[in-house]
Every structure is written in C-alpha cells, then in structure tokens.
Design a protein around this motif. Structure first.
Motif, PDB file in Angstrom:
ATOM      1  N   GLY A 113       7.300   7.305  19.641  1.00 42.39           N
ATOM      2  CA  GLY A 113       7.166   8.450  18.753  1.00 42.39           C
ATOM      3  C   GLY A 113       6.654   8.094  17.370  1.00 42.39           C
ATOM      4  N   ILE A 114       5.792   7.094  17.275  1.00 40.20           N
ATOM      5  CA  ILE A 114       5.244   6.693  15.976  1.00 40.20           C
ATOM      6  C   ILE A 114       4.177   7.696  15.528  1.00 40.20           C
ATOM      7  N   GLU A 115       4.405   8.294  14.366  1.00 42.49           N
ATOM      8  CA  GLU A 115       3.463   9.268  13.820  1.00 42.49           C
ATOM      9  C   GLU A 115       2.337   8.552  13.069  1.00 42.49           C
ATOM     10  N   PRO A 116       1.085   8.948  13.268  1.00 44.65           N
ATOM     11  CA  PRO A 116      -0.045   8.264  12.624  1.00 44.65           C
ATOM     12  C   PRO A 116       0.077   8.186  11.105  1.00 44.65           C
ATOM     13  N   GLU A 117       0.550   9.288  10.483  1.00 46.95           N
ATOM     14  CA  GLU A 117       0.660   9.276   9.013  1.00 46.95           C
ATOM     15  C   GLU A 117       1.708   8.287   8.524  1.00 46.95           C
ATOM     16  N   ALA A 118       2.710   7.971   9.360  1.00 45.73           N
ATOM     17  CA  ALA A 118       3.772   7.050   8.948  1.00 45.73           C
ATOM     18  C   ALA A 118       3.270   5.625   8.824  1.00 45.73           C
ATOM     19  N   VAL A 119       2.214   5.292   9.574  1.00 47.85           N
ATOM     20  CA  VAL A 119       1.683   3.924   9.535  1.00 47.85           C
ATOM     21  C   VAL A 119       0.340   3.880   8.812  1.00 47.85           C
ATOM     22  N   GLY A 120      -0.012   4.970   8.145  1.00 46.27           N
ATOM     23  CA  GLY A 120      -1.275   5.031   7.413  1.00 46.27           C
ATOM     24  C   GLY A 120      -1.130   4.547   5.980  1.00 46.27           C
ATOM     25  N   ALA A 121      -1.919   5.132   5.110  1.00 44.77           N
ATOM     26  CA  ALA A 121      -1.958   4.701   3.706  1.00 44.77           C
ATOM     27  C   ALA A 121      -0.628   4.923   3.009  1.00 44.77           C
ATOM     28  N   ALA A 122       0.182   5.855   3.507  1.00 42.80           N
ATOM     29  CA  ALA A 122       1.458   6.156   2.856  1.00 42.80           C
ATOM     30  C   ALA A 122       2.567   5.169   3.231  1.00 42.80           C
ATOM     31  N   TYR A 123       2.280   4.236   4.124  1.00 42.40           N
ATOM     32  CA  TYR A 123       3.322   3.308   4.593  1.00 42.40           C
ATOM     33  C   TYR A 123       3.840   2.440   3.449  1.00 42.40           C
ATOM     34  N   VAL A 124       5.163   2.308   3.395  1.00 39.98           N
ATOM     35  CA  VAL A 124       5.796   1.369   2.463  1.00 39.98           C
ATOM     36  C   VAL A 124       6.978   0.703   3.175  1.00 39.98           C
ATOM     37  N   LEU A 125       7.273  -0.490   2.734  1.00 40.19           N
ATOM     38  CA  LEU A 125       8.452  -1.216   3.190  1.00 40.19           C
ATOM     39  C   LEU A 125       9.457  -1.230   2.054  1.00 40.19           C
ATOM     40  N   GLU A 126      10.693  -0.842   2.345  1.00 30.23           N
ATOM     41  CA  GLU A 126      11.767  -0.892   1.353  1.00 30.23           C
ATOM     42  C   GLU A 126      12.643  -2.104   1.625  1.00 30.23           C
ATOM     43  N   VAL A 127      12.875  -2.890   0.596  1.00 34.39           N
ATOM     44  CA  VAL A 127      13.822  -4.003   0.652  1.00 34.39           C
ATOM     45  C   VAL A 127      14.989  -3.621  -0.248  1.00 34.39           C
ATOM     46  N   VAL A 128      16.169  -3.492   0.344  1.00 34.59           N
ATOM     47  CA  VAL A 128      17.290  -2.875  -0.359  1.00 34.59           C
ATOM     48  C   VAL A 128      18.491  -3.813  -0.374  1.00 34.59           C
ATOM     49  N   ARG A 129      19.124  -3.868  -1.538  1.00 31.59           N
ATOM     50  CA  ARG A 129      20.434  -4.517  -1.662  1.00 31.59           C
ATOM     51  C   ARG A 129      21.254  -3.729  -2.664  1.00 31.59           C
ATOM     52  N   GLY A 130      22.256  -3.018  -2.142  1.00 34.62           N
ATOM     53  CA  GLY A 130      23.080  -2.199  -3.025  1.00 34.62           C
ATOM     54  C   GLY A 130      22.248  -1.137  -3.712  1.00 34.62           C
ATOM     55  N   GLU A 131      22.306  -1.117  -5.047  1.00 31.20           N
ATOM     56  CA  GLU A 131      21.569  -0.128  -5.830  1.00 31.20           C
ATOM     57  C   GLU A 131      20.134  -0.555  -6.099  1.00 31.20           C
TER      58      GLU A 131
END
Length: 368
Positions: free
Chosen positions: A228-246
């Motif tokens: 169910g991968i949406e094309p727009e999700a892997v397009g130019a708008a794609y970002v990776l979040e690296v999170v630790r706490g706040e």
C-alpha cells in the motif's frame, strides 16, 4: 516391509530432521522476538541465512520420511486392543500420544510448506501457532521415543532383514530397496528446494519457491503495491524523522545522500527460506542515531510507510544499532533502490530476519 526394522531406521532419520528443524525454528522465533532477554547476535552475518535455510530444507526432507514412516506402522494403529483393564489403558494412552504426534507433525509440515509458498488459507496467525505446535510435536516425539526405545535399540542393532521368514516374489521391493528409495526421495526433496538458500543449486531446485530472480537481482516477498505504498509518500515530499524524546531531526533523501556513505556486502534471508547477497550502500545507522545523541546500546523502533501487511514496525536492538555494518540503505548493487526493495530507504543489518529488514523507512525513534 511393514516391519520394526524399517520403521526404526526411517524414524531415526526423521527424528534427526525434526530435531534440526525444531532447533532452527526456535532460533528464527527468537530472532523475531522484540523482547529478547539476550540480544540476538549480529555475527556471523550469514548465521540466520544458514539456520533458516536448514529449517526449510530439513522440514521439506521430513515430508517423504514421514509418509514412509506412517505407511510402515499404520496397520498397528488398528490392531485388536489387548484384554485387561490395565493393558487396555496403557494401549489407549499410547495410541492417543501417537495420534497427537502424527497430527502435530502433519500440521507443522503442511503449514510450514504453505508458509514457504506464501499461501495462508487460514484465519489464525501463523507464527505463534506454528511455534506452539512445534513444542507439542517435539514433546510427543520425545515421549514416543522414550516408550519405544527398547524396541528401537533392538531393531537398529539387528540386520534389517532379520526376522524375514521368506523372500518376496521376484521383482518385489525389498526392505533395503524401500530404505534406499526413501533416502533417495528425501535427497531429491532437499536438492529440489535447497536452491532457495544455495545459489549454485537453483538450476536444479525445481520446487524452490524463489529462483533468485527479482528487481536488481534479489527476490521480494512483498511488493510496494501489496504494502500500500502511495506514490506521493516516496516522492519529493519524503522525509526521514530521527527522534529521541523531544528532539527530532528531519532529513530528506538528498540530505541522506549528502551524508557519508558506506557499502556493505550483506545477505538478506527470509523466513520463507530464500536468501541472497547484495552490496548495500547508504548511511551507517549509528551516524543517524548520533544526530540525536542517543547513547550506545539504545534500541531503535523503525517505522515504515507501508499501509498494509505485518511488520510495518520493527525494533532494532542496541547490538544491531551499534554494529557498523547496519545501514540505512539507499542503493543496492550500485543502483538506486527499486521501489519494491524499499525506496527511498530501507534497513539492512547483519544476521537479521528479512521480515525485520524494514523497507520504505520513514521514522527512526530511539527507545527510552
């Protein structure tokens, strides 16, 4: 041919195969368990490939062995019960234990083969059910061997033809012939499926569910469409979040490509028994986690963009996070990741089940 001599010899090999299948199954189950009391080892990198390959190969070999074993002994299940309450009670208990053994063994082999092909014609969850019934099967096998041990030892200690009152008609299959055919059938089953794990056998492994073919030279078990991968999700708008706490660091794919890249040659091995090796290029996972100043030994939850199917999240234990070979891969074999292989980014770690090598990664969250 329906003799203790034949049954004992086939049963011995069947028991060895079942034992190997059981132990390697435990390894696979433990590797997928996120609540491990001891972290799963990251070395050797090919360890899971070998154990899961053995699991499927020995499980497949059990099929002809079990069929012959049942053929040699099934008339005994229908013999007249003994007289006397005590003897009758013992006989009934023994037959019930054998029924449990046979039923659980058939279930394990049938469901395991269905899993290898990716066919799930049932409503229950395969992994916990297969795991629970494995204990039932191995437990009833141990009880059966313990009860029959004197008979087994006597049969194995004597010549296979001992006790034959007369030879069969000309051309009839002998006990030795039956055993030879059984070993040959098991060997054919092994060779016909081992190509899933052993690349040089793929041309003759006609029953292997994966030939090694696929995008960029590796098979896939779940396509982007199936996930169910949406094309727009892997397009130019794609970002990776690296999170630790706040604290959150957001990176585009261009940001990831601008970071220091490494290339690691690592196998990927699936629970279905197939495996392959590739050169994976991307960012060392530890470098990404350092952006939020995560301490050594931290577990990281990996989240995928996938909308359907299991394993949209996985947990990388600290040992995998800190291993320098663990990579957020952006390319495979010198080419940008194919969408079905996890574009824009996927996890690849040494000695880790393929279902946990999360594709379409969108979030890395350090666990408290």
């Amino acid at each position: 041919m329906r003799s203790t001599a034949v049954a004992a010899r086939v049963g011995l090999v069947l028991g060895v195969c079942f034992a190997i299948c059981f132990v390697t199954g435990l390894v696979s189950h433990y590797a997928q368990d996120v609540a491990q009391p001891l972290g799963f080892p990251t070395s050797p990198a090919w360890g899971y490939r070998v154990t899961q390959g053995l699991h499927v190969i020995t499980g497949t070999a059990c099929v002809p062995l079990l069929l012959v074993k049942l053929w040699t002994v099934y008339p005994q299940l229908f013999r007249r019960p003994p007289r006397g309450l005590r003897r009758l009670a013992v006989e009934v208990a023994e037959r019930l234990s054998i029924a449990v053994l046979v039923a659980s063994a058939i279930f394990q082999l049938a469901s395991g083969l269905a899993n290898v092909t990716g066919w799930y014609p049932w409503a229950f969850s395969f992994r916990p059910t297969h795991y629970a019934l494995a204990w039932v099967a191995i437990g009833s096998l141990v009880v059966h061997v313990a009860v029959k041990l004197p008979l087994i030892r006597s049969a194995l200690g004597a010549d296979v033809d001992e006790g034959l009152e007369q030879e069969g008609p000309p051309g009839a299959l002998s006990r030795r012939g039956l055993l030879g055919a059984t070993w040959a059938a098991a060997a054919v089953a092994v060779v016909a499926t081992a190509g899933n794990t052993v690349p040089w056998l793929r041309k003759v492994s006609v029953l292997a569910t994966h030939t090694g073919d696929g995008p960029q030279g590796l098979p896939i078990t779940r396509s982007a469409k199936a996930a169910g991968i949406e094309p727009e999700a892997v397009g130019a708008a794609y970002v990776l979040e690296v999170v630790r706490g706040e604290r959150t660091v957001t990176l585009s794919r261009e940001d990831l490509l601008a970071m220091e890249q490494q290339t690691r040659t690592l196998p990927i091995a699936c629970v279905e028994g197939w495996s392959g090796t590739a050169d994976w290029t991307g960012v060392r996972l530890r470098d990404l986690i350092d952006l939020v100043e995560a301490p050594l030994g931290s577990d990281v939850q990996v989240t995928s963009l996938q909308q359907r199917g299991a394993f949209s999240r996985s947990v990388l234990q600290g040992g995998f996070v800190d291993d320098e070979r663990t990579t957020l891969a952006l390319a495979i074999n010198g080419e940008t990741l194919n969408l079905d292989h996890g574009y824009p980014a996927r996890i690849i770690a040494p000695n880790r089940p393929g279902v946990l090598q999360t594709k379409w990664v969108t979030r890395l969250e350090v666990q408290a």
